[in-house]
Design a protein around this motif. Sequence first.
Motif, PDB file in Angstrom:
ATOM      1  N   HIS A  47      -7.169  -1.508   2.455  1.00 16.83           N
ATOM      2  CA  HIS A  47      -6.767  -2.871   2.101  1.00 16.83           C
ATOM      3  C   HIS A  47      -7.395  -3.813   3.131  1.00 16.83           C
ATOM      4  O   HIS A  47      -7.220  -3.608   4.345  1.00 16.83           O
ATOM      5  CB  HIS A  47      -5.238  -3.006   2.102  1.00 16.83           C
ATOM      6  CG  HIS A  47      -4.590  -2.229   0.990  1.00 16.83           C
ATOM      7  ND1 HIS A  47      -3.515  -1.400   1.174  1.00 16.83           N
ATOM      8  CD2 HIS A  47      -4.909  -2.159  -0.331  1.00 16.83           C
ATOM      9  CE1 HIS A  47      -3.182  -0.860   0.006  1.00 16.83           C
ATOM     10  NE2 HIS A  47      -4.015  -1.293  -0.919  1.00 16.83           N
ATOM     11  N   GLU A  50      -5.613  -5.291   6.280  1.00 22.24           N
ATOM     12  CA  GLU A  50      -4.916  -4.368   7.189  1.00 22.24           C
ATOM     13  C   GLU A  50      -5.912  -3.938   8.271  1.00 22.24           C
ATOM     14  O   GLU A  50      -6.572  -2.907   8.173  1.00 22.24           O
ATOM     15  CB  GLU A  50      -4.342  -3.215   6.371  1.00 22.24           C
ATOM     16  CG  GLU A  50      -3.371  -3.759   5.318  1.00 22.24           C
ATOM     17  CD  GLU A  50      -2.773  -2.716   4.382  1.00 22.24           C
ATOM     18  OE1 GLU A  50      -3.112  -1.523   4.510  1.00 22.24           O
ATOM     19  OE2 GLU A  50      -1.968  -3.115   3.529  1.00 22.24           O
ATOM     20  N   ARG A  94      -6.475  -8.671   0.715  1.00 21.53           N
ATOM     21  CA  ARG A  94      -6.069  -7.282   0.424  1.00 21.53           C
ATOM     22  C   ARG A  94      -7.118  -6.568  -0.429  1.00 21.53           C
ATOM     23  O   ARG A  94      -7.443  -5.421  -0.211  1.00 21.53           O
ATOM     24  CB  ARG A  94      -4.720  -7.295  -0.286  1.00 21.53           C
ATOM     25  CG  ARG A  94      -4.117  -5.926  -0.540  1.00 21.53           C
ATOM     26  CD  ARG A  94      -2.705  -6.097  -1.104  1.00 21.53           C
ATOM     27  NE  ARG A  94      -2.149  -4.869  -1.627  1.00 21.53           N
ATOM     28  CZ  ARG A  94      -1.518  -3.947  -0.895  1.00 21.53           C
ATOM     29  NH1 ARG A  94      -1.376  -4.115   0.408  1.00 21.53           N
ATOM     30  NH2 ARG A  94      -1.016  -2.872  -1.455  1.00 21.53           N
ATOM     31  N   HIS A 138      -3.294   2.240   7.139  1.00 21.41           N
ATOM     32  CA  HIS A 138      -2.757   1.010   6.532  1.00 21.41           C
ATOM     33  C   HIS A 138      -1.777   0.334   7.485  1.00 21.41           C
ATOM     34  O   HIS A 138      -1.483   0.846   8.566  1.00 21.41           O
ATOM     35  CB  HIS A 138      -1.990   1.356   5.246  1.00 21.41           C
ATOM     36  CG  HIS A 138      -2.847   1.830   4.132  1.00 21.41           C
ATOM     37  ND1 HIS A 138      -3.040   1.121   2.976  1.00 21.41           N
ATOM     38  CD2 HIS A 138      -3.563   2.978   3.987  1.00 21.41           C
ATOM     39  CE1 HIS A 138      -3.838   1.799   2.160  1.00 21.41           C
ATOM     40  NE2 HIS A 138      -4.171   2.930   2.744  1.00 21.41           N
ATOM     41  N   SER A 139      -1.242  -0.802   7.027  1.00 26.32           N
ATOM     42  CA  SER A 139      -0.175  -1.495   7.749  1.00 26.32           C
ATOM     43  C   SER A 139       0.724  -2.176   6.732  1.00 26.32           C
ATOM     44  O   SER A 139       0.436  -2.167   5.530  1.00 26.32           O
ATOM     45  CB  SER A 139      -0.781  -2.498   8.738  1.00 26.32           C
ATOM     46  OG  SER A 139      -1.668  -3.371   8.067  1.00 26.32           O
TER      47      SER A 139
HETATM   48 ZN    ZN Z   1      -2.259  -0.850   2.672  1.00 29.24          ZN
END
Ligand code: ZN
Length: 318
Positions: A47, A50, A94, A138-139
Amino acid sequence: MVNQEYPVELTAPDIEPYRKGNTGVEFVTTFDSGIPGPHVMINAVTHGNEICGAIALDYFFKAGIAPTRGKLTFGFINHMAYHTFDADAAGESRFVDEDFNRVWLEERLDGDEDTVELNRARELRPIFDTVDMMLDIHSMGTYSKALMICHGNEKERAFARKANYPSYTMCGSGHIVGRRLIEYTPFGDPATDKVALLVECGQHWAAEAGTIAIDTALNFMRAAEVISDEFFNQHVSENGKNPPVAEEWNVVGGITADSDDFTFAEQYIGMEVIKKAGTVIAYDGGKEIVTPHDECLLMMPNYNPGAGMRKLRLCKRP
Ligand SMILES: [Zn+2]
């Protein structure tokens, strides 16, 4: 639009030096030890907003990482979205056309739809097909504690136990639409030895997310036995060094908003454990939503508005 609720404390690194790579696929670089061993891959910016994963890979490149056996591949996955990252509108990068982490269905990959993310997935797929162990970095949207996510097969749980960082392992699909990369067939198939895990390193732009991404990748690569103890010890933080045994939870349900008028009963950040079944945790268009069982862990509350939005995952101890 300035994101005031979540200040951007991290700096998105310049990844242009990694565009050419050495695999024939842009933003993908493989280090080959020349010694037999697994092919391990670490993914950043699946994403685009992130950025902690890009910080981790940039850090390892600059630290001169070299696998001690097998192959180690670094990929900046959705570099197209990442390149639109703007700290003043940090939430808006994103993806370009669609969520890269939902396209991993054969009928879509083999089909003739044309989206930026599907085309990138088709480009990366032959590389992913050679990977034995993958970490997808990810975050999250809130200041939740960091957590590892796996589809739930025993092979994934076993590898997550070996990596043992961060301190939660959450197993199960959580009722998403489409299919995530960690569930893509070679990884999701219990008949193969391949393992893919996804780490959520905390809030997208919180200072600690960069360190958590580095520590998680180090623990993952050590569990895969592709880096030396010396490299690990030289680069891991105190928190990542001797972590407690990670808690394992099963993701057993998800809540999707039926209305535009969805509110949580409290300002949850995620990982709260609600003791009693029947406790009101949200209101959706006037309807009360309650915990379905005792000791219910609330995972990744989503404050983005709108009917159809997945708002929460519900977890149970195994
Ligand atoms: Zn993500």
